[in-house]
Design an enzyme around this catalytic site. Structure first.
Site, short mmCIF file in Angstrom:
data_model
loop_
_atom_site.label_atom_id
_atom_site.label_comp_id
_atom_site.label_asym_id
_atom_site.label_seq_id
_atom_site.Cartn_x
_atom_site.Cartn_y
_atom_site.Cartn_z
N CYS A 56 0.84 -1.21 0.00
CA CYS A 56 0.00 0.00 0.00
C CYS A 56 0.87 1.26 0.00
CB CYS A 56 -0.91 -0.01 1.23
SG CYS A 56 -1.76 1.55 1.49
N CYS A 104 0.30 3.19 3.56
CA CYS A 104 0.61 2.62 4.87
C CYS A 104 1.91 3.23 5.43
CB CYS A 104 0.75 1.10 4.78
SG CYS A 104 -0.80 0.21 5.01
N HIS A 134 -4.51 0.10 7.89
CA HIS A 134 -4.97 -0.14 6.52
C HIS A 134 -6.38 -0.75 6.48
CE1 HIS A 134 -4.18 -0.93 2.24
NE2 HIS A 134 -4.80 -2.09 2.41
N ASN A 179 -13.13 10.31 -1.16
CA ASN A 179 -13.77 9.35 -2.05
C ASN A 179 -13.62 8.00 -1.37
OD1 ASN A 179 -14.35 11.08 -4.20
ND2 ASN A 179 -12.28 10.86 -5.01
N GLY A 207 -14.42 5.46 -7.40
CA GLY A 207 -13.16 5.80 -8.05
C GLY A 207 -12.00 5.94 -7.08
N SER A 246 -8.80 5.09 -5.27
CA SER A 246 -7.71 4.30 -5.83
C SER A 246 -7.09 3.34 -4.83
CB SER A 246 -6.63 5.25 -6.36
OG SER A 246 -6.12 6.03 -5.30
N HIS A 269 -6.96 2.10 1.74
CA HIS A 269 -6.44 2.69 2.99
C HIS A 269 -7.27 3.92 3.33
CE1 HIS A 269 -2.94 3.09 5.79
NE2 HIS A 269 -3.59 4.23 5.98
N HIS A 303 -8.37 7.29 3.75
CA HIS A 303 -7.72 8.57 3.42
C HIS A 303 -8.68 9.52 2.74
CE1 HIS A 303 -7.58 6.55 -0.49
NE2 HIS A 303 -7.45 7.75 -1.02
N GLN A 336 -8.64 13.75 0.76
CA GLN A 336 -7.79 14.67 0.00
C GLN A 336 -8.17 16.11 0.30
OE1 GLN A 336 -6.93 13.95 -4.12
NE2 GLN A 336 -8.08 12.03 -4.12
N TYR A 360 -32.09 11.19 -18.66
CA TYR A 360 -32.78 12.42 -18.29
C TYR A 360 -31.93 13.29 -17.37
CZ TYR A 360 -36.73 15.48 -17.44
OH TYR A 360 -37.56 16.57 -17.40
P1 H2U Z 1 -8.07 8.69 -4.25
O1 H2U Z 1 -8.04 7.31 -3.73
O2 H2U Z 1 -9.33 9.44 -3.83
O3 H2U Z 1 -7.76 8.75 -5.70
O4 H2U Z 1 -6.88 9.48 -3.49
C1 H2U Z 1 -5.59 9.02 -3.51
C2 H2U Z 1 -4.67 10.15 -3.85
O5 H2U Z 1 -3.36 9.80 -3.43
C3 H2U Z 1 -4.62 10.43 -5.34
O6 H2U Z 1 -4.97 11.79 -5.58
C4 H2U Z 1 -2.44 10.24 -4.36
C5 H2U Z 1 -3.15 10.18 -5.70
O7 H2U Z 1 -2.66 11.17 -6.58
N1 H2U Z 1 -1.25 9.39 -4.27
C6 H2U Z 1 -0.02 9.96 -4.01
O8 H2U Z 1 0.07 11.18 -3.87
N2 H2U Z 1 1.08 9.15 -3.88
C7 H2U Z 1 1.04 7.80 -4.04
O9 H2U Z 1 2.05 7.15 -3.93
C8 H2U Z 1 -0.21 7.11 -4.35
C9 H2U Z 1 -1.43 7.97 -4.46
ZN ZN Z 2 -2.40 1.01 3.68
#
Ligand code: H2U
Ligand code: ZN
Length: 348
Positions: free
Chosen positions: A46, A49, A114, A152, A158, A160, A163, A165, A167, A316
């Site tokens: 991860c 982490c 995590h 998110n 979406g 990613s 873990h 987190h 933004q 719609y």
């Molecule tokens: P999302 O899961 O909402 O996409 O947020 C994860 C953010 O973490 C994403 O904007 C950043 C991505 O750019 N990120 C880093 O800055 N460094 C990393 O090593 C992985 C993800």
């Molecule tokens: Zn993690």
């Protein structure tokens, strides 16, 4: 209100079409995969982490609480606002209008664990997240016009990485949604003399039909104008609070409490780690404490009927206006009827 009708969103000044009779239509469409299996407390692969290397090659410290870092793939960049765009394209009269933007993006790890989510963190841990939001917002609001704190949650939204987190994107411009809400709240103040969302919180507390959970300082409702089936608007209920940094210590405690109870209900509704996009809307930095803006958070969860059937915003909705089937009153009653304690079978 069993017949199709439209409701007005006082905050965005958009209309939403409500079609309650349609809630029972058969579903043979897309079914999302069920939530993945339990995660380990630390995942060596991860990026978020503690102690692990990120995609940028930088290494996270062995953090033990929340941890904030500059997004390695930031959507907004610092630098001169005049670097990027040739001047003629910034002319208001230009058909292909373009503006330079400047900003900063950060990532907040809510916990080193995590395997947790905000919902499954202890209230004390959520309280630290609240403090982190406050601190980061205060710092960025001193330099940027709009600071967007958000989360998110879930692959379906979406996200990613599982873990826990969120933004922060801070920029030198007021984005569309914020601009609409600012204009609507200003208009309400000018025509009614009050703070729109404070008047609204009081109306909802008196009525009760759309209230999901409340405490001394906060109220969470499925708003009258909700678009997403289980959308939530979370607001201070007893006084005008423009931004996170205006929250008193007891209001921060109450915020951690209501978040825990709201998010646990979300998880219990479909017995899943409930996905959503949530975020804070704070007063634009320039507006003073006497202004019209009331701090609030929006929660936009995509699920409609179960952990695997989501609402689509298509047809719609894309071409006309947003539409919903189950009424906000029914959605609120369902969430109210969920336990705000972790269920014995839940993945707590
Ligand atoms: P999302 O899961 O909402 O996409 O947020 C994860 C953010 O973490 C994403 O904007 C950043 C991505 O750019 N990120 C880093 O800055 N460094 C990393 O090593 C992985 C993800
Ligand atoms: Zn993690």
């Amino acid at each position: 209100m069993d017949h199709p009708h439209r409701r007005f969103n006082r905050l965005s000044r958009d209309w939403v079409l409500v079609s309650p009779h349609r809630a029972q239509r058969p579903w043979q469409g897309k079914v999302e995969p069920a939530a993945s299996a339990r995660r380990p407390p630390h995942d060596p692969r991860c990026y978020l982490c503690a102690g692990n290397e990120r995609a940028s090659g930088e290494r996270n410290p062995p953090y033990t609480s929340t941890y904030v870092f500059a997004n390695d793939f930031a959507a907004l960049l610092p630098g001169s606002p005049h670097d990027a765009v040739p001047d003629p394209l910034a002319e208001e009269s230009h058909l292909l209008l373009c503006r330079p933007v400047r900003g900063e993006c950060r990532v907040i790890c809510f916990s080193p664990r995590h395997d947790l989510t905000l919902a499954r963190m202890p209230v004390e841990g959520i309280r630290v997240v609240v403090e982190t939001w406050l601190r980061e917002s205060r710092d960025l609001r001193s330099r940027f016009a709009w600071v967007q704190i958000f989360e998110n949650k879930g692959e379906i939204m979406g996200c990613s990485n599982p873990h826990p987190h969120g933004q922060i994107w801070a920029g030198d411009f007021i984005p569309n949604e914020a601009a609409k809400e600012d204009a609507a709240q200003k208009r309400w103040k000018e025509s009614h003399g009050g703070v729109l969302l404070l008047d609204y919180a009081r109306t909802e507390a008196e009525c009760g039909d759309r209230v999901v959970v409340k405490n001394k300082s906060w109220i969470a409702v499925v708003p009258w104008w909700a678009v997403w089936p289980y959308e939530i608007l979370l607001m201070p209920r007893s006084r005008h609070v423009p931004s996170l940094s205006d929250l008193a210590a007891d209001e921060q405690d109450d915020l951690a409490d209501i978040l825990k109870r709201l998010l646990t209900r979300y998880d219990n509704l479909f017995e899943t780690d409930f996905p959503y996009s949530m975020g804070w809307h704070e007063s634009p930095s320039a507006a003073g404490p006497e202004g019209w803006w009331q701090l609030h958070a929006h929660f936009y969860p995509p699920l409609l009927r179960s952990a695997t059937v989501k609402k689509f915003m298509v047809g719609y909705e894309m071409l006309g206006e947003a539409q919903r089937d189950i009424t906000p009153e029914i959605a609120a009653a369902r969430l109210r009827n969920c336990s705000d304690h972790c269920l014995p079978g839940a993945k707590a």
